[in-house]
Scaffold this active site. Structure first.
Site, short mmCIF file in Angstrom:
data_model
loop_
_atom_site.label_atom_id
_atom_site.label_comp_id
_atom_site.label_asym_id
_atom_site.label_seq_id
_atom_site.Cartn_x
_atom_site.Cartn_y
_atom_site.Cartn_z
N ASP A 1 -1.06 1.11 -9.05
CA ASP A 1 0.38 1.40 -9.10
C ASP A 1 0.87 1.17 -10.52
OD1 ASP A 1 2.65 1.62 -6.64
OD2 ASP A 1 3.45 1.05 -8.59
N TYR B 1 11.91 18.61 -6.57
CA TYR B 1 10.98 17.93 -5.66
C TYR B 1 10.23 18.96 -4.83
CZ TYR B 1 9.31 14.45 -2.28
OH TYR B 1 8.54 13.65 -1.47
N THR C 1 10.69 4.42 3.81
CA THR C 1 10.16 3.89 2.56
C THR C 1 11.30 3.73 1.56
OG1 THR C 1 9.80 6.09 1.62
CG2 THR C 1 7.98 5.14 2.91
#
Length: 261
Positions: A34, A165, A200
């Site tokens: 990450d 996106y 999330t």
């Protein structure tokens, strides 16, 4: 039986973290990657270094945490090298890193937003493929290597004021189809998973772009009439990582709660 080995990006939280936990629970060895730092082009915080460390700490000896930016090819080369050096090889790579930006029409999208979307969400998949596929091919025949990328329901339908996106996730699907074709006959497969609205931090960021008070409002777009949990999407991803998914390549698994039905 020798444990299988994976590299997972976007592993600090959300679906990426859920993938790491499920793979480790099934006995895999994992390098959890990450960026663990915020991006100035985004209006919300990304995973923290401590969160990535916590993911690994739950699986001592099985999961190694590695801070790396998926936009950096050398960093992902090193993540794969760690997997081979510490765990003996590589059997799967999961490209789960992505970011959210938008909230305005395409023609008002800034360069920074566009670069963030494509840098993490498309370049990151490409960089992981370029690092991981040679390692997957270094496994002896018969192989069962797997490359899995997280796309989105946004790869299959237009979303209001999220055209950038949309474009990035469509690119992921195209990349996977081409990669799978390049891998024909090798025993290594390439697939994408397209989640729907999943609980999330990135979904929370999306709600803020839309000025929504509650992320639960996204549930109305899914046949499940609820948000998905990261673990539900991770179940699909991890199945694709395993040998039982040998017939699935060059395509998309829609773990979207019926979003695109």
């Amino acid at each position: 039986m020798t444990p299988r080995v994976a590299v997972v990006t976007g592993a600090g939280r959300g679906i990426g973290a859920a993938v790491v936990h499920r793979l480790a629970g099934e006995g895999w060895r994992v390098v959890a990657v990450d960026v663990a730092a915020d991006s100035p082009g985004l209006g919300y915080p990304l995973a923290r270094r401590e969160q990535l460390a916590e993911v690994a700490a739950k699986w001592p000896g099985q999961v190694l945490d590695f801070v790396a930016d998926v936009r950096d090819q050398q960093a992902l080369d090193e993540a794969v090298a760690i997997a081979e050096r510490e765990f003996g090889g590589l059997d799967a790579a999961v490209a789960a890193a992505a970011v959210m930006a938008g909230g305005r029409p395409l023609w008002e999208t800034t360069d920074s937003e566009w670069e963030s979307l494509f840098g993490a969400g498309v370049d990151g998949v490409f960089h992981l493929a370029r690092a991981a596929v040679p390692a997957l091919l270094r496994r002896p025949q018969p192989r069962s290597g797997r490359f899995v990328a997280l796309a989105s329901a946004a790869a299959h339908t237009g979303l209001w004021r999220l055209a950038g996106y949309n474009a990035a996730k469509h690119a992921v699907v195209g990349l996977i189809r081409g990669l799978a074709t390049d891998l024909r006959g090798t025993g290594v497969t390439a697939t994408a998973v397209s989640p729907g609205s999943t609980r999330t931090p990135m979904l929370q960021a999306t709600a803020e772009l839309y000025d929504l008070d509650d992320v639960e409002e996204f549930a109305q777009h899914q046949l499940t009439e609820r948000l998905l949990e990261p673990e539900e999407v991770a179940a699909a991803v991890c199945w694709l990582c395993g040998p039982d998914a040998s017939a699935v390549t060059g395509t998309v698994v829609h773990a979207d709660g019926g979003f695109t039905a």
